[in-house]
Structures are given as structure tokens and as C-alpha cells.
Design an enzyme around this catalytic site. Structure first.
Site, PDB file in Angstrom:
ATOM      1  N   LEU A 168      -2.792  -7.509  -7.639  1.00  0.00           N
ATOM      2  CA  LEU A 168      -2.236  -8.666  -8.339  1.00  0.00           C
ATOM      3  C   LEU A 168      -3.273  -9.559  -8.999  1.00  0.00           C
ATOM      4  O   LEU A 168      -2.920 -10.456  -9.759  1.00  0.00           O
ATOM      5  CB  LEU A 168      -1.380  -9.497  -7.367  1.00  0.00           C
ATOM      6  CG  LEU A 168      -0.146  -8.770  -6.814  1.00  0.00           C
ATOM      7  CD1 LEU A 168       0.638  -9.685  -5.884  1.00  0.00           C
ATOM      8  CD2 LEU A 168       0.752  -8.277  -7.943  1.00  0.00           C
ATOM      9  N   GLU A 182       7.511   6.655  -9.722  1.00  0.00           N
ATOM     10  CA  GLU A 182       6.083   6.318  -9.665  1.00  0.00           C
ATOM     11  C   GLU A 182       5.313   7.314  -8.819  1.00  0.00           C
ATOM     12  O   GLU A 182       4.150   7.613  -9.089  1.00  0.00           O
ATOM     13  CB  GLU A 182       5.896   4.920  -9.058  1.00  0.00           C
ATOM     14  CG  GLU A 182       6.361   3.797  -9.938  1.00  0.00           C
ATOM     15  CD  GLU A 182       5.971   2.447  -9.349  1.00  0.00           C
ATOM     16  OE1 GLU A 182       4.928   2.342  -8.698  1.00  0.00           O
ATOM     17  OE2 GLU A 182       6.744   1.495  -9.536  1.00  0.00           O
ATOM     18  N   HIS A 228       2.798   0.175 -13.783  1.00  0.00           N
ATOM     19  CA  HIS A 228       3.698  -0.974 -13.812  1.00  0.00           C
ATOM     20  C   HIS A 228       5.129  -0.455 -13.655  1.00  0.00           C
ATOM     21  O   HIS A 228       5.486   0.543 -14.281  1.00  0.00           O
ATOM     22  CB  HIS A 228       3.537  -1.733 -15.135  1.00  0.00           C
ATOM     23  CG  HIS A 228       4.373  -2.966 -15.183  1.00  0.00           C
ATOM     24  ND1 HIS A 228       4.076  -4.081 -14.418  1.00  0.00           N
ATOM     25  CD2 HIS A 228       5.514  -3.248 -15.848  1.00  0.00           C
ATOM     26  CE1 HIS A 228       5.008  -4.999 -14.624  1.00  0.00           C
ATOM     27  NE2 HIS A 228       5.886  -4.528 -15.482  1.00  0.00           N
ATOM     28  N   ASP A 238      -1.092  -5.954 -17.199  1.00  0.00           N
ATOM     29  CA  ASP A 238      -0.131  -4.928 -17.641  1.00  0.00           C
ATOM     30  C   ASP A 238      -0.306  -4.558 -19.109  1.00  0.00           C
ATOM     31  O   ASP A 238       0.669  -4.423 -19.861  1.00  0.00           O
ATOM     32  CB  ASP A 238       1.322  -5.393 -17.390  1.00  0.00           C
ATOM     33  CG  ASP A 238       1.549  -5.721 -15.940  1.00  0.00           C
ATOM     34  OD1 ASP A 238       0.963  -5.059 -15.075  1.00  0.00           O
ATOM     35  OD2 ASP A 238       2.319  -6.671 -15.669  1.00  0.00           O
ATOM     36  N   GLY A 267       0.783  -1.237   0.000  1.00  0.00           N
ATOM     37  CA  GLY A 267       0.000   0.000   0.000  1.00  0.00           C
ATOM     38  C   GLY A 267       0.813   1.285   0.000  1.00  0.00           C
ATOM     39  O   GLY A 267       0.300   2.334   0.372  1.00  0.00           O
ATOM     40  N   ASN A 284      -3.622   1.576 -14.320  1.00  0.00           N
ATOM     41  CA  ASN A 284      -2.652   0.729 -13.624  1.00  0.00           C
ATOM     42  C   ASN A 284      -1.282   1.384 -13.752  1.00  0.00           C
ATOM     43  O   ASN A 284      -1.023   2.123 -14.697  1.00  0.00           O
ATOM     44  CB  ASN A 284      -2.613  -0.660 -14.282  1.00  0.00           C
ATOM     45  CG  ASN A 284      -1.639  -1.597 -13.592  1.00  0.00           C
ATOM     46  OD1 ASN A 284      -1.554  -1.624 -12.359  1.00  0.00           O
ATOM     47  ND2 ASN A 284      -0.887  -2.368 -14.364  1.00  0.00           N
TER      48      ASN A 284
HETATM   49  C1  GRF Z   1       4.520  -0.566  -7.524  1.00  0.00           C
HETATM   50  O1  GRF Z   1       5.835  -0.898  -7.830  1.00  0.00           O
HETATM   51  C2  GRF Z   1       3.683  -0.629  -8.762  1.00  0.00           C
HETATM   52  O2  GRF Z   1       4.403  -0.340  -9.918  1.00  0.00           O
HETATM   53  C3  GRF Z   1       3.201  -2.020  -8.767  1.00  0.00           C
HETATM   54  O3  GRF Z   1       3.002  -2.331  -7.394  1.00  0.00           O
HETATM   55  C4  GRF Z   1       3.899  -1.568  -6.617  1.00  0.00           C
HETATM   56  C5  GRF Z   1       3.200  -0.866  -5.531  1.00  0.00           C
HETATM   57  O4  GRF Z   1       2.760  -1.761  -4.592  1.00  0.00           O
HETATM   58  N1  GRF Z   1       2.046  -2.149  -9.607  1.00  0.00           N
HETATM   59  P1  GRF Z   1       2.518  -1.232  -3.104  1.00  0.00           P
HETATM   60  O5  GRF Z   1       1.901   0.129  -3.211  1.00  0.00           O
HETATM   61  O6  GRF Z   1       3.859  -1.179  -2.447  1.00  0.00           O
HETATM   62  O7  GRF Z   1       1.595  -2.244  -2.485  1.00  0.00           O
END
Ligand code: GRF
Length: 209
Positions: free
Chosen positions: A95, A182, A112, A153, A17, A110
């Protein structure tokens, strides 16, 4: 051009999160044109649920395995989002595969942690992505924000940000560098959506000036 509106956001999680926390912080400081009105976790034990509670955000768990089919799981996810009048759903380390319901194409994003279409798809999550990047010897990696479709993805790319990769980097080094990107790339995409600056054409996204 209409004035940017504040979106009602649904954030879908499975992991720790961190992305959710970033959205919540930016929303509170006024840098995100939206507020998180619902968190849905695909796992009852995800730390993201604890984080949501600490942040005072409404959250619930929907485990795909407790539904008779993937379609039934997705139907319940979108029913919950609609019940909270969510404008835009954000996959944030989610996931589970999520077939996009009618009326939701172009309303689910999303992120990635690599430059799609490389290093993505089923099985490419967490450190595995960055291990594959390192093993390939590529000199840049980055993150991709895209509208989600029914494949992992996959879907029209909104924006990408790059980071350098050097020979000495571990997968953890790359992961850290990409995640820093990100933190600004995903909110930027949400703000572009709120400002109605994302135009779909032929499976691509044009970012309007
Ligand atoms: C990030 O690296 C994102 O790119 C991928 O999940 C990660 C984030 O997960 N889709 P979280 O926020 O640490 O749970």
C-alpha cells in the site's frame, strides 16, 4: 529464444499475504519460474509477515513513516532488494507509494483487482475497489498486472483478466471472483517475464509469442 530462467523474486506486502502464499506455493510446485528470496512488509503488524514466517521465507518490515522521506524509504527498499540479488520485485497488496529507483523500471510489477485505468489510484484498495465497481454498475471487472511506475496503480499493462459482474453481486462476491483470477494472472505475468516475452514499446507492453 533463451530457455526460461528461474528468477529471484522479492515480494512487497502490506496486508494478509494471500498473493505471497500463492507465489510460494506455485514456486514450490515448479509452476512459477522463480523463487521468493525476500519479503518486505510496509507494516510491522501485517499478517503477511506471520505468513512469511510460516512459509519459511526471509522477511523484514520497513515502515515508510520511520524514514525521513519517501525517497529515503524507497532507497532502502531497493537497497535490500539489490542485496538479495532480486531480479524482479512483485507488489502484492503493497500500500505504500514506491518511487521506482534507477535500474528498476520494468523490474517491478503490481497487480490491481480491477481493470485499469478504471477503479485504481490512491484510495482504491481492498473492498473499496469492488464497492466502486458495484456502484458504477459495470458488467465486467477483473484484474490488471502492470509494470509499476511512480504513480499508484499506473504503468505499462502486461495482462488483464476479466470476470462477470451481476446486479446481485456484493462487493465481497466480486472480490472473491477477481482474486481467483489473480491467482493465475500474476504468476502468468512472472513466467512471461522469466521467458523474456515482455517487450516495452512507447509505454505499452507487447507479449511475444
Ligand atoms: C489483491 O487483491 C491485489 O489485487 C491487491 O492486494 C490484494 C492482495 O493482498 N493489490 P493480500 O495478498 O491479500 O495481502
Amino acid at each position: 529464444m533463451s530457455a526460461p530462467r528461474r528468477l529471484r523474486l522479492g515480494v512487497l506486502v502490506s496486508g494478509t499475504g494471500r498473493t505471497l502464499e500463492n507465489f510460494a506455493a506455485l514456486s514450490r510446485s515448479g509452476l512459477l519460474r522463480g523463487e521468493v528470496v525476500l519479503v518486505i512488509s510496509s507494516s510491522r503488524t501485517a499478517y503477511a509477515l506471520e505468513r512469511a514466517a510460516l512459509l519459511g521465507l526471509p522477511a523484514l518490515a520497513l515502515a515508510p513513516r520511520s524514514f525521513p522521506s519517501e525517497a529515503a524509504f524507497a532507497a532502502e527498499v531497493f537497497r535490500r532488494l539489490e542485496k538479495e540479488r532480486v531480479d524482479l520485485a512483485l507488489l502484492a497488496g503493497f500500500l505504500a507509494r514506491l518511487p521506482i529507483a534507477r535500474g528498476w523500471r520494468g523490474r517491478v510489477m503490481n497487480i490491481h483487482p480491477a481493470l485499469l485505468p478504471g477503479f485504481g489510484g490512491k484510495g482504491f484498495y481492498g473492498l473499496r475497489v469492488h464497492e466502486a465497481v458495484r456502484a458504477a454498475g459495470v458488467k465486467v471487472s477483473g484484474c490488471t498486472v502492470h509494470f509499476a511506475d511512480d504513480e499508484y496503480d499506473h504503468g505499462p499493462i502486461i495482462l488483464q483478466r476479466t470476470v462477470p459482474v451481476s446486479f446481485e453481486d456484493s462487493a465481497e462476491d466480486i472480490a472473491h471472483r477477481v482474486f481467483e483470477k489473480e491467482k493465475t494472472a500474476y504468476p502468468e505475468a512472472v513466467n512471461l517475464y522469466a521467458a523474456e516475452r515482455l517487450l516495452h514499446a512507447d509505454g505499452r507492453v507487447q507479449v511475444l509469442p
